[in-house]
Design a protein around this motif. Structure first.
Motif, PDB file in Angstrom:
ATOM      1  N   GLU A  59      49.424  38.246 -71.758  1.00  0.00           N
ATOM      2  CA  GLU A  59      49.605  38.726 -73.129  1.00  0.00           C
ATOM      3  C   GLU A  59      50.782  38.043 -73.801  1.00  0.00           C
ATOM      4  OE1 GLU A  59      49.124  42.964 -75.466  1.00  0.00           O
ATOM      5  OE2 GLU A  59      49.737  42.964 -73.350  1.00  0.00           O
ATOM      6  N   PRO A  62      49.377  33.681 -74.246  1.00  0.00           N
ATOM      7  CA  PRO A  62      47.913  33.595 -74.215  1.00  0.00           C
ATOM      8  C   PRO A  62      47.424  32.168 -73.936  1.00  0.00           C
ATOM      9  CG  PRO A  62      48.681  34.806 -76.140  1.00  0.00           C
ATOM     10  CD  PRO A  62      49.884  34.164 -75.531  1.00  0.00           C
ATOM     11  N   GLU A  79      38.947  41.072 -67.209  1.00  0.00           N
ATOM     12  CA  GLU A  79      38.050  40.597 -68.262  1.00  0.00           C
ATOM     13  C   GLU A  79      38.185  41.439 -69.525  1.00  0.00           C
ATOM     14  OE1 GLU A  79      34.368  38.516 -65.822  1.00  0.00           O
ATOM     15  OE2 GLU A  79      34.267  40.674 -66.220  1.00  0.00           O
ATOM     16  N   CYS A  82      41.390  40.385 -71.342  1.00  0.00           N
ATOM     17  CA  CYS A  82      41.231  39.068 -71.977  1.00  0.00           C
ATOM     18  C   CYS A  82      40.398  39.196 -73.254  1.00  0.00           C
ATOM     19  CB  CYS A  82      40.574  38.089 -71.007  1.00  0.00           C
ATOM     20  SG  CYS A  82      41.638  37.583 -69.634  1.00  0.00           S
ATOM     21  N   GLN A  83      39.370  40.014 -73.193  1.00  0.00           N
ATOM     22  CA  GLN A  83      38.540  40.226 -74.377  1.00  0.00           C
ATOM     23  C   GLN A  83      39.344  40.931 -75.469  1.00  0.00           C
ATOM     24  OE1 GLN A  83      34.925  42.330 -73.541  1.00  0.00           O
ATOM     25  NE2 GLN A  83      34.014  41.893 -75.537  1.00  0.00           N
ATOM     26  N   GLU A  84      40.184  41.861 -75.059  1.00  0.00           N
ATOM     27  CA  GLU A  84      41.001  42.623 -76.018  1.00  0.00           C
ATOM     28  C   GLU A  84      41.978  41.725 -76.770  1.00  0.00           C
ATOM     29  OE1 GLU A  84      44.754  45.673 -75.733  1.00  0.00           O
ATOM     30  OE2 GLU A  84      43.161  45.891 -74.241  1.00  0.00           O
ATOM     31  N   ILE A  85      42.613  40.786 -76.073  1.00  0.00           N
ATOM     32  CA  ILE A  85      43.603  39.909 -76.727  1.00  0.00           C
ATOM     33  C   ILE A  85      42.990  38.574 -77.146  1.00  0.00           C
ATOM     34  CG2 ILE A  85      45.535  40.998 -75.542  1.00  0.00           C
ATOM     35  CD1 ILE A  85      45.630  38.662 -73.598  1.00  0.00           C
ATOM     36  N   ASN A  86      41.660  38.478 -76.993  1.00  0.00           N
ATOM     37  CA  ASN A  86      40.910  37.322 -77.486  1.00  0.00           C
ATOM     38  C   ASN A  86      41.317  36.003 -76.814  1.00  0.00           C
ATOM     39  OD1 ASN A  86      38.899  36.180 -79.087  1.00  0.00           O
ATOM     40  ND2 ASN A  86      40.339  35.631 -80.711  1.00  0.00           N
ATOM     41  N   VAL A  87      41.355  36.016 -75.480  1.00  0.00           N
ATOM     42  CA  VAL A  87      41.582  34.770 -74.735  1.00  0.00           C
ATOM     43  C   VAL A  87      40.381  34.567 -73.809  1.00  0.00           C
ATOM     44  CG1 VAL A  87      44.098  34.942 -74.833  1.00  0.00           C
ATOM     45  CG2 VAL A  87      42.877  35.875 -72.867  1.00  0.00           C
ATOM     46  N   PRO A  88      39.976  33.321 -73.573  1.00  0.00           N
ATOM     47  CA  PRO A  88      38.808  33.051 -72.719  1.00  0.00           C
ATOM     48  C   PRO A  88      39.134  33.247 -71.246  1.00  0.00           C
ATOM     49  CG  PRO A  88      39.812  30.994 -73.428  1.00  0.00           C
ATOM     50  CD  PRO A  88      40.555  32.086 -74.145  1.00  0.00           C
ATOM     51  N   SER A  89      38.178  33.785 -70.510  1.00  0.00           N
ATOM     52  CA  SER A  89      38.361  33.964 -69.066  1.00  0.00           C
ATOM     53  C   SER A  89      37.069  33.580 -68.350  1.00  0.00           C
ATOM     54  CB  SER A  89      38.739  35.415 -68.741  1.00  0.00           C
ATOM     55  OG  SER A  89      37.663  36.289 -69.039  1.00  0.00           O
TER      56      SER A  89
END
Length: 278
Positions: A59, A62, A79, A82-89
């Motif tokens: 966080e 990112p 996952e 990552c989706q919450e803070i908009n980063v690819p995983s």
């Protein structure tokens, strides 16, 4: 990734040592010449508490998140964050496991670090490493017949790092330096079991590496011929003639990485073993 920056954060999350992640990530990152990854490696992440620290750092910085986690609760939480803070995983082993499952139709064990178990293959690698360290740079030539591979070459042709890389793959490797005016040990020419490979490089490349080396050493200890291009060219020519006379394969390492050189040697070793078995 911001277009104004030439770096990006790369988070590598593993429930084991992280070696698989690092290897895959660096192989892909190497294809992008204009950007540099800032690696954040998190090995042995096996509890929610350990994952808390990881999520906090993701966080704060990112970037791309790659992971090899088997615990479903950890995967789901990572996952979701990552989706919450908009980063690819991406799970590196997930798609491969799905492919295996589709083909084999068998369940996985879910055992963390299964590839690092203390099995026969593990002890074979340790044995190879011990042998290789004892037989580095022409030491203990009386044991050369026990080697799987012997590397020969002049100074600065990557004999030692290549030997260690091969040992990590379970191949007992000795290396013998070719030094002007010093006779090669008779045990080398008498060896029957090992594959003997000559390593060479362009005189220009060898001189460059030697000049860099003597900056941190006493240059007088080697003599002027150590970095003299004509003398180095003579060393290279001698190596080639020696290998040709004995029928030893030669690999030019001028523009090769250790991994590429080792891959060629392993292919030669496998071919030699197959020939003996037929």
């Amino acid at each position: 990734m911001p277009t104004s920056s030439n770096y990006f954060h790369l988070h590598l999350v593993s429930d084991s040592t992280g070696e698989t992640l690092i290897t895959v990530a660096r192989a892909v990152a190497a294809q992008y010449a204009n950007v540099t990854p800032v690696e954040h490696v998190y090995p042995l992440v096996r509890s929610q508490k350990q994952l808390d620290r990881v999520l906090s750092e993701i966080e704060e910085a990112p970037g791309i998140v790659l992971f090899t986690l088997l615990e479903k609760d950890l995967v789901a939480r990572l996952e979701a964050k990552c989706q919450e803070i908009n980063v690819p995983s991406l799970s590196i082993i997930g798609p491969v496991m799905q492919l295996f499952h589709a083909y084999l139709g068998a369940p996985t064990t879910g055992r963390v670090g299964a590839q690092h178990t203390l099995n026969a293959e593990y002890f074979k690698r340790i044995d190879a490493l011990n042998y290789t360290m004892m037989h580095d740079d022409g030491q203990h030539v009386e044991g050369l017949e026990e080697a799987d591979v012997i590397l020969v070459g002049v100074s600065r042709t990557s004999k030692t790092p290549t030997s260690i890389y091969l040992a990590n793959r379970g191949i007992k490797t000795a290396n013998i330096p070719i030094v002007p005016g010093i006779r090669l040990p008779p045990q080398l020419e008498e060896a029957k079991h090992p594959l003997i490979v000559g390593l060479t490089a362009s005189p220009e490349r060898i001189v460059q590496l030697r000049e860099n080396r003597v900056l941190g050493l006493n240059a007088a200890a080697h003599g002027e011929s150590y970095v003299d291009k004509a003398a180095v060219a003579s060393e290279v020519a001698f190596t080639r003639k020696l290998c040709e006379r004995h029928g030893w394969p030669i690999i030019d390492v001028t523009r090769r990485s250790i991994e590429e050189t080792a891959a060629d040697i392993m292919a030669l070793h496998q071919a030699a073993r197959a020939e003996l078995e037929t």
